[in-house]
Design a protein around this motif. Sequence first.
Motif, short mmCIF file in Angstrom:
data_model
loop_
_atom_site.label_atom_id
_atom_site.label_comp_id
_atom_site.label_asym_id
_atom_site.label_seq_id
_atom_site.Cartn_x
_atom_site.Cartn_y
_atom_site.Cartn_z
N ASP A 177 0.84 -1.21 0.00
CA ASP A 177 0.00 0.00 0.00
C ASP A 177 0.87 1.26 0.00
OD1 ASP A 177 -2.41 -1.31 -0.03
OD2 ASP A 177 -2.83 -1.04 2.11
N TRP A 204 2.25 1.83 -3.39
CA TRP A 204 1.18 2.40 -4.23
C TRP A 204 1.00 3.89 -3.94
CZ3 TRP A 204 -2.15 1.57 -8.16
CH2 TRP A 204 -3.23 2.45 -8.25
N HIS A 205 0.94 4.22 -2.65
CA HIS A 205 0.69 5.61 -2.26
C HIS A 205 1.78 6.54 -2.80
CE1 HIS A 205 -0.33 9.13 0.09
NE2 HIS A 205 0.97 9.24 0.31
N SER A 256 0.57 9.29 -5.43
CA SER A 256 0.51 10.67 -4.94
C SER A 256 1.64 11.52 -5.52
CB SER A 256 0.58 10.69 -3.41
OG SER A 256 1.86 10.24 -2.99
N PHE A 259 1.48 8.80 4.17
CA PHE A 259 1.18 7.40 4.46
C PHE A 259 1.77 7.00 5.81
CE2 PHE A 259 1.05 2.84 4.28
CZ PHE A 259 -0.13 2.59 3.60
#
Length: 289
Positions: A196, A199-200, A204, A268
């Motif tokens: 995750d 991905w972030h 972003s 994050f």
Amino acid sequence: MTGARVMVVGAAGQLGSHVVRRFAGQEVVPVTRRELDITSHEEVMGAVARVRPDVIVNCAAFNDVDGAEDAPLAALDANAFAVRSLARAAEDRGAVLVHYSTDFVFDGSAVDPYREEDAPSPRSVYAASKLLGEWLALDAPGAFVLRVESLFGCPRTWQGRRGTLDSLVAGMEAGRELRVFTDRVVSPSYLPDVADATWHLLASRAAPGLYHCVNGGRASWQQVAAEAARQLGLTPTLVPVRTDDVPMKAARPRFCALDGHKLAAAGFAMPSWQDALGRWLASRDRPAA
Ligand SMILES: NC(=O)c1ccc[n+]([C@@H]2O[C@H](COP(=O)([O-])OP(=O)(O)OC[C@H]3O[C@@H](n4cnc5c(N)ncnc54)[C@H](OP(=O)(O)O)[C@@H]3O)[C@@H](O)[C@H]2O)c1
């Protein structure tokens, strides 16, 4: 990120398989060792030219920490020189390279969690090869290096290599007596959370560079095992041991905890390791999404 073609190298490993699953909404191209040996510069250049990725996520590595002491060139090949090939291929293609490194780049003499700007001081061949890999990865424009630590969270059915926490949980469920370090302090990384976070950072458009990517908090392995037992409702026999009691070929840092503030500042914040442990234990029997 929408519509990006994401080439995941080392796709059959623990982290690789989680990254492939996390990026499933994109055009993911999983590449296993059978399809690409990253230690061949020509193969890397050829594979990247064929796949034409927008993002290359490198989850492949030589992870045998003790074995690396006897096979330094193999460790350097996979953990450093292969990363140089991936960085060059990424630069040629204009792709973003994501690479993973380790807490082992530090010597473990700290008393507070290590930050990204702390000076590395590798104490083993594996650690030195991973540090070199970081530097070579960061040569690629826009690259990300995420330092992870004590990866955990494989499904029960996982057939590959298991990390310490997965092995501890399997051992307590099998009723085995378990030796646990009292003097090694860690901040483990839950595989889905690392996927995750990856991905972030990409989605972003976070600032590229080096990030510590571990779950929040820190604990000795003895405390981690005790918490796993508590959450499982088990009362295993945990035999406390100290690092000096267990001869190992490669030196290990005793204090390995990493500080995740930079990743949190990029939007994050990794949940605590206890929270991640709970999510993993609750999800192990669910079929993979
Ligand atoms: N596991 C941890 O606790 C931990 C801690 C700190 C950092 N890391 C870092 O996190 C990343 C992911 O680790 P992981 O635990 O997911 O690793 P893993 O489960 O051992 O998977 C690594 C994958 O890389 C493949 N591979 C090895 N050499 C290769 C080569 N020359 N060409 C192509 N593929 C090759 C392996 O294939 P074979 O299985 O066929 O060899 C395996 O599928 C690595 O960068 C690792 O150094 C891991």
